[in-house]
Design a protein around this motif. Sequence first.
Motif, mmCIF file in Angstrom:
data_model
loop_
_atom_site.group_PDB
_atom_site.id
_atom_site.type_symbol
_atom_site.label_atom_id
_atom_site.label_comp_id
_atom_site.label_asym_id
_atom_site.label_seq_id
_atom_site.Cartn_x
_atom_site.Cartn_y
_atom_site.Cartn_z
ATOM 1 N N PRO A 212 -60.024 40.117 19.936
ATOM 2 C CA PRO A 212 -61.225 39.459 19.404
ATOM 3 C C PRO A 212 -62.360 40.430 19.089
ATOM 4 C CG PRO A 212 -60.371 38.275 21.322
ATOM 5 C CD PRO A 212 -59.665 39.587 21.270
ATOM 6 N N ALA A 213 -62.421 41.555 19.787
ATOM 7 C CA ALA A 213 -63.499 42.517 19.567
ATOM 8 C C ALA A 213 -63.243 43.423 18.375
ATOM 9 C CB ALA A 213 -63.709 43.362 20.826
ATOM 10 N N TYR A 214 -61.978 43.719 18.115
ATOM 11 C CA TYR A 214 -61.646 44.726 17.102
ATOM 12 C C TYR A 214 -61.264 44.145 15.740
ATOM 13 C CZ TYR A 214 -61.278 48.167 20.941
ATOM 14 O OH TYR A 214 -61.523 48.997 22.007
ATOM 15 N N PHE A 215 -60.765 42.908 15.703
ATOM 16 C CA PHE A 215 -60.135 42.402 14.486
ATOM 17 C C PHE A 215 -60.750 41.088 13.998
ATOM 18 C CE2 PHE A 215 -57.024 45.039 16.685
ATOM 19 C CZ PHE A 215 -56.636 45.899 15.668
ATOM 20 N N ASP A 216 -60.597 40.844 12.686
ATOM 21 C CA ASP A 216 -61.069 39.608 12.054
ATOM 22 C C ASP A 216 -59.967 38.562 11.946
ATOM 23 O OD1 ASP A 216 -63.492 41.038 11.176
ATOM 24 O OD2 ASP A 216 -62.159 41.972 9.717
ATOM 25 N N TYR A 217 -58.737 39.047 11.805
ATOM 26 C CA TYR A 217 -57.612 38.202 11.402
ATOM 27 C C TYR A 217 -56.420 38.609 12.265
ATOM 28 C CZ TYR A 217 -55.067 35.464 7.800
ATOM 29 O OH TYR A 217 -54.355 34.508 7.106
ATOM 30 N N VAL A 218 -55.560 37.665 12.581
ATOM 31 C CA VAL A 218 -54.424 37.989 13.448
ATOM 32 C C VAL A 218 -53.159 37.316 12.949
ATOM 33 C CG1 VAL A 218 -54.899 36.069 15.042
ATOM 34 C CG2 VAL A 218 -53.665 38.102 15.873
ATOM 35 N N VAL A 219 -52.044 38.026 13.082
ATOM 36 C CA VAL A 219 -50.716 37.468 12.827
ATOM 37 C C VAL A 219 -49.967 37.513 14.154
ATOM 38 C CG1 VAL A 219 -48.540 37.718 11.578
ATOM 39 C CG2 VAL A 219 -50.701 38.314 10.449
ATOM 40 N N LEU A 220 -49.627 36.353 14.692
ATOM 41 C CA LEU A 220 -48.867 36.261 15.934
ATOM 42 C C LEU A 220 -47.385 36.191 15.571
ATOM 43 C CD1 LEU A 220 -51.061 33.699 17.909
ATOM 44 C CD2 LEU A 220 -51.024 36.191 18.129
ATOM 45 N N LEU A 221 -46.625 37.181 16.039
ATOM 46 C CA LEU A 221 -45.241 37.339 15.603
ATOM 47 C C LEU A 221 -44.299 37.425 16.795
ATOM 48 C CD1 LEU A 221 -43.394 37.975 13.059
ATOM 49 C CD2 LEU A 221 -43.715 40.387 13.653
ATOM 50 N N ASN A 222 -43.253 36.635 16.753
ATOM 51 C CA ASN A 222 -42.139 36.787 17.680
ATOM 52 C C ASN A 222 -40.873 36.413 16.921
ATOM 53 O OD1 ASN A 222 -40.343 37.002 19.763
ATOM 54 N ND2 ASN A 222 -41.546 35.824 21.225
ATOM 55 N N MET A 223 -40.367 37.368 16.170
ATOM 56 C CA MET A 223 -39.271 37.209 15.211
ATOM 57 C C MET A 223 -39.700 36.353 14.009
ATOM 58 S SD MET A 223 -35.734 36.957 17.386
ATOM 59 C CE MET A 223 -34.763 37.000 15.876
ATOM 60 N N ARG A 224 -40.401 35.287 14.264
ATOM 61 C CA ARG A 224 -40.993 34.473 13.218
ATOM 62 C C ARG A 224 -42.502 34.445 13.428
ATOM 63 N NH1 ARG A 224 -37.071 29.331 12.096
ATOM 64 N NH2 ARG A 224 -38.172 29.475 10.119
ATOM 65 N N VAL A 225 -43.234 34.063 12.400
ATOM 66 C CA VAL A 225 -44.680 33.955 12.526
ATOM 67 C C VAL A 225 -45.015 32.672 13.283
ATOM 68 C CG1 VAL A 225 -46.855 33.671 11.299
ATOM 69 C CG2 VAL A 225 -45.178 35.317 10.459
ATOM 70 N N VAL A 226 -45.643 32.843 14.431
ATOM 71 C CA VAL A 226 -46.074 31.687 15.218
ATOM 72 C C VAL A 226 -47.324 31.076 14.599
ATOM 73 C CG1 VAL A 226 -46.898 30.935 17.482
ATOM 74 C CG2 VAL A 226 -45.081 32.661 17.319
ATOM 75 N N ALA A 227 -48.263 31.933 14.212
ATOM 76 C CA ALA A 227 -49.499 31.485 13.573
ATOM 77 C C ALA A 227 -50.182 32.700 12.952
ATOM 78 C CB ALA A 227 -50.430 30.809 14.575
ATOM 79 N N HIS A 228 -51.003 32.463 11.945
ATOM 80 C CA HIS A 228 -51.799 33.545 11.369
ATOM 81 C C HIS A 228 -53.074 32.954 10.799
ATOM 82 C CE1 HIS A 228 -50.933 32.765 7.024
ATOM 83 N NE2 HIS A 228 -49.825 32.228 7.521
ATOM 84 N N GLY A 229 -54.139 33.742 10.848
ATOM 85 C CA GLY A 229 -55.420 33.286 10.347
ATOM 86 C C GLY A 229 -56.558 34.001 11.044
ATOM 87 N N PRO A 230 -57.792 33.539 10.843
ATOM 88 C CA PRO A 230 -58.947 34.154 11.499
ATOM 89 C C PRO A 230 -58.796 34.146 13.018
ATOM 90 C CG PRO A 230 -59.651 32.649 9.766
ATOM 91 C CD PRO A 230 -58.179 32.435 9.932
#
Length: 265
Positions: A212-230
């Motif tokens: 949360p301190a370093y990034f604006d956007y995140v891609v949560l990945l575990n073989m497939r994309v779990v979620a992505h967005g702000p």
Amino acid sequence: MNENETGQAITAELPLSVFDLTVAYDRKPVIWDVGFDVPSGKLVAVVGPNGAGKSTLLKAVMDLIPRASGRVEVFGGSFKNNRNRVGYVPQRESVDWDFPVDALDVVTMGLYREIGWCMPVRKKHRLKALEALDRVGIADLANRQISQLSGGQQQRTFLARALVQDADLYLMDEPFAAVDAATERAIVELLNDMKQHGKTAVVIHHDLQTVPAYFDYVVLLNMRVVAHGPVEEIFTSENLQKTYGGRLTLLEEVTEAMRRRGQGL
């Protein structure tokens, strides 16, 4: 989406778009039907457990490994046609640090498209490389052999090599791994400077508490994309639980850190 003078819809070219990407080793999928867009001018963290396919994803984007299916668009075209707009920082563990070159030589290698194959390196090229080393705080180590640099200094050298390319999209594979606190601060400052100049960075990252301190956007990945967005929308306890499964101790620590940050503690 905007409209041109004739009223026709035009779509801005995103730095990176991944469509239904699958990569397999020995017919065993490593990433499966991965799809997401990366918005322009953002600092993007790719987060997930070990073995989730994060490094594989970056390598597939850059055509370093074959894809079983799916496609990748870089600024609306192929990576091959837009590779001059992409800078890459590999994992430090993947580099042969015993290769007999100094830090300035390594950074100058980032200018090979400008210099040309088998063409001499000129003074102007070395000056550009030295300026990049200065930006990451190790200009005084320009002539030191890379094998004699500390881990943090080696990482800064490869950051400088990416910087000297003056790319629009930077792909970074664990740049914060095993670096000292001073190097971590230098990387964060560099990322923020990139963002201020309209650059986009996609960073594989392991320290959940600093996302949360370093990034604006995140891609949560575990073989497939779990979620992505702000980050403020996607980086939630529920989504982390889906990504990491039963690693409750880790998730509880991150949740508490996020709560404290939100309360300004």
